[in-house]
Design an enzyme around this catalytic site. Structure first.
Site: not given
Ligand code: HEM
Ligand code: NDP
Length: 477
Positions: A53, A125, A335
C-alpha cells in the site's frame, strides 16, 4: 519585510547561493557546515515506503452518527449525534510510491478516527474479503504481487501460480478481475472493515460486527483500455480527483452501515464467520444504517499528514474490539511493528497520529522522543506518587476460544466456492464478459499448466465461469 533564513540551529544565513571555497575556482572548505547541513538533510528526505500500500492519497473528514446503536456498543464514537474527526487514506496495494493510480488492484481504505476515548483505526479495503485466510501466507502472497527478484518486473506467472495453488483466493480474485477491480476514482469505491470485529455494549455483552462504508458517489469503474490511455496522460488520476474535488468543496460522502451477528448465531453459522475470505450474506445479516462519513479537508502537507500517517488495527476503543479471525490477530502485531521501523519509535507522537486525549504511559526515552514530561517520581508502576493507574471498568467480556492448539489445515474444512459462485451469478452478462477478458489480460505469458490449474478452480465455482475464461483465452474445452 521578509524573514531572515536560518540554519536548523536558528543562526542567520548570510549567503544561500555560494559555498565557501578556497579561491574562486574551489575546492570547498569542510567548515562550510551550511552546505553540509543542506546536503545531509536532503539525504534524509525519504523514509522507507510502506511494504505494501505504498502509493496513496489522504484526506480529513468527519463521521456523523445518525442512528442509535447503543444496544450493541458503548463506544462514544458510535453514539447517536456524535461527530468525530477522521483521516482516510486510500491506496493501491502492489505498486511502489510512484506507481500509477489507474491500475487493476485492491484499494486500501484506512481510517483513523480521533475519538474522545483515543484513536480507533479501521484499516480496510474496497473489498469485503481477502486473498488468504491465514497470515502465515501473507508474505508469500505479497511476494507474488511485487517484483521478481531477478527480472525486477512484476510476474503474472507468480500471481496465477500462487492463486491456482490457493483456492481460498478465488473470491477476492473474482472481485479483483471484475469491473470493480479498476475503480474510476477513490470517491467511487466502497470501504469495508472486511474482518469480523466485536461491539461491546454497556452491559458488557459482545456482538460480532462487519463495518461497511458505501459510496454515495456511486460505484464507477474504468476498463483496462481506458486505464491504459489514462495512465499515459496522468499517473496521479486518483490523487488529482480527490484533491481537486475537496478543493472545490465537492465533498465525497459514504453511508456508514453495519451487520450484526450474535454469538449464538455465530455458533450455528453454516460457514466460519471469522474467515476473511467470506462475506456475511445481506439476506441473513441485514445492513443497519448508522451514519454518514464526509471528506472535507485536504492535508496541508502530504509527507507529514499522509506519508507519516500510521494506521493500525490494534487501535481500538472501549466498546469496539477484535475477533478470533487469525488474519486480524496477526495484523494487530504487524502494523505497529512496521511503523516503528518505517516512521520511528515515537511515531504516535507525530501530530497526525497523536490522539486527542491525554496519553498516560510509562514508556521512557527512545530515539526522537520530543515530548517533555512534567517532572514526576511516578516513572514506574505500581507507585506511591499518584501516577496513572489501570481501570478494571474497561475489562472486556471473557472470550471463549477453542481448546487444542495445533496447525489446523484450513483447506480441509472450508468451502471456497459457494460465495464466489454467488458473486458470479449476480453479475450481468456485460460484467461477466469484463471478468473473462480481464482474466485473459492478466494471464498474458502464464504457462499453460498454471492456466489449466486455475481454470479447474473456476470450473468448481461455475462451469460458465471456466468456459467464459477458456473462450476469452482461445483455449478449447
Ligand atoms: C498496510 C501488513 C492484511 C489493509 C500494511 C502494512 C503492513 C501490512 C506491514 C504497512 C503499514 C505501514 O507501514 O504503515 C499486513 C498483514 C496482513 C495484512 C501482515 C495479513 C495478515 C490486510 C488486510 C487488509 C489490509 C486483510 C484489509 C482488509 C491495509 C491497508 C494498508 C495496509 C489499507 C495501508 C494503510 C495506510 O494507508 O497507511 N499492511 N496486512 N491489510 N494494509 Fe495490510
Ligand atoms: P446481495 O445481492 O445482497 O449483495 C451483493 C453485493 O455485491 C452488493 O453489496 C453489491 O454491491 C456487491 N457487488 C456487485 N457486483 C460486485 C462486484 N463485481 N464485486 C464485488 N461486489 C459486487 O448478496 P449477498 O450478500 O448474498 O452476497 C452475494 C455476493 O456478493 C457475495 O458472495 C460477495 O461476493 C458479494 N458481496 C457481498 C457483500 C456482503 O457483505 N454480503 C459485500 C460486497 C460484495 P453494491 O450494493 O454496492 O452494488
Amino acid at each position: 519585510m521578509k524573514k531572515t533564513m536560518t540554519t536548523t540551529g536558528g543562526n542567520p544565513i548570510s549567503d544561500n547561493q555560494n559555498s565557501i571555497t578556497a579561491g574562486e575556482r574551489g575546492p570547498v572548505l569542510l567548515q562550510d557546515y551550511q552546505l553540509i547541513q543542506k546536503l545531509a538533510h536532503q539525504n534524509r528526505e525519504r523514509i522507507p515506503e510502506r511494504v505494501v500500500h505504498a502509493k496513496g492519497s489522504g484526506a480529513f473528514g468527519v463521521l456523523e452518527i445518525e442512528n442509535d446503536i447503543s444496544k450493541y456498543t458503548k463506544a462514544k464514537v458510535l453514539q447517536k449525534g456524535e461527530k468525530t474527526k477522521l483521516l482516510l487514506r486510500f491506496s493501491t496495494v502492489a505498486g511502489e510510491k510512484g506507481a500509477a493510480d489507474a491500475e487493476r488492484d485492491v484499494r486500501g481504505f484506512a481510517l483513523k478516527f480521533y475519538t474522545k476515548e483515543g484513536n480507533w483505526d479501521l484499516v480496510g479495503n474496497n473489498t469485503p474479503v481477502f486473498f488468504v485466510r491465514d497470515a502465515y501466507k501473507f508474505p508469500d502472497f505479497i511476494h507474488t504481487q511485487k517484483r521478481d527478484p531477478q527480472t525486477n518486473m512484476r510476474s503474472n506467472t507468480a500471481m496465477w501460480d500462487f492463486w491456482s495453488l490457493s483456492p481460498e483466493s478465488l473470491h477476492q480474485v473474482t472481485i479483483l478481475m471484475s469491473d470493480r477491480g479498476l475503480p474510476k476514482s477513490y470517491r467511487n469505491v466502497n470501504g469495508y472493515g472486511s474482518h469480523t470485529y466485536s461491539l461491546i455494549n454497556s452491559k458488557n455483552e459482545r456482538f460480532w460486527v462487519k463495518f461497511h462504508f458505501k459510496t454515495l458517489q456511486g460505484i464507477e469503474t474504468i476498463t483496462n483500455k481506458e486505464a491504459e490511455a489514462l495512465v499515459g496522460k496522468d499517473r496521479e488520476s486518483n490523487q488529482r480527483d480527490l484533491f481537486e474535488n475537496i478543493e472545490k468543496k465537492n465533498f465525497p460522502k459514504w453511508s456508514f452501515e453495519i451487520q450484526i451477528m450474535t454469538d449464538e448465531e455465530a455458533k450455528k453459522c453454516s460457514f466460519n464467520p471469522f474467515d476473511l475470505t467470506k462475506v456475511w450474506p445481506h439476506g441473513d445479516y441485514p445492513m443497519i444504517k448508522v451514519g454518514t462519513m464526509t471528506l472535507n479537508e485536504n492535508p496541508q502537507n502530504y509527507f507529514q499528514q499522509v506519508e507519516q500517517a500510521s494506521f493500525s488495527p490494534s487501535n481500538i476503543v472501549p466498546g469496539i474490539s477484535f475477533s478470533p479471525d487469525k488474519m486480524l490477530q496477526a495484523r494487530i502485531f504487524s502494523y505497529p511493528d512496521a511503523q516503528r521501523y518505517r516512521v520511528g519509535t515515537h511515531y504516535e507522537m507525530l501530530p497526525v497520529n497523536r490522539p486527542i486525549v491525554e496519553v498516560n504511559t510509562y514508556n521512557l526515552d527512545g530515539s526522537m522522543n520530543f515530548q517533555i514530561k512534567e517532572p514526576t517520581k511516578a516513572f514506574y508502576e505500581p507507585n506511591s506518587f499518584d501516577g496513572a493507574v489501570e481501570d478494571s471498568n474497561f475489562l472486556e467480556p471473557d472470550l471463549e476460544v477453542g481448546d487444542i492448539a495445533k496447525r489446523y489445515n484450513h483447506r480441509d474444512v472450508n468451502d471456497d466456492f459457494s460465495q464466489p459462485r454467488a458473486l458470479f451469478l449476480l453479475m450481468s452478462e456485460n460484467q461477466k464478459e469484463q471478468l473473462f477478458n480481464n482474466i485473459k489480460d492478466a494471464m498474458a505469458g502464464v504457462p499453460r499448466d498454471i492456466v489449466d490449474r486455475q481454470i479447474a478452480l473456476f470450473e468448481k465455482v461455475h462451469p460458465d465461469y471456466a468456459s467464459g475464461v477458456r473462450k476469452a483465452l482461445g483455449i478449447n474445452e
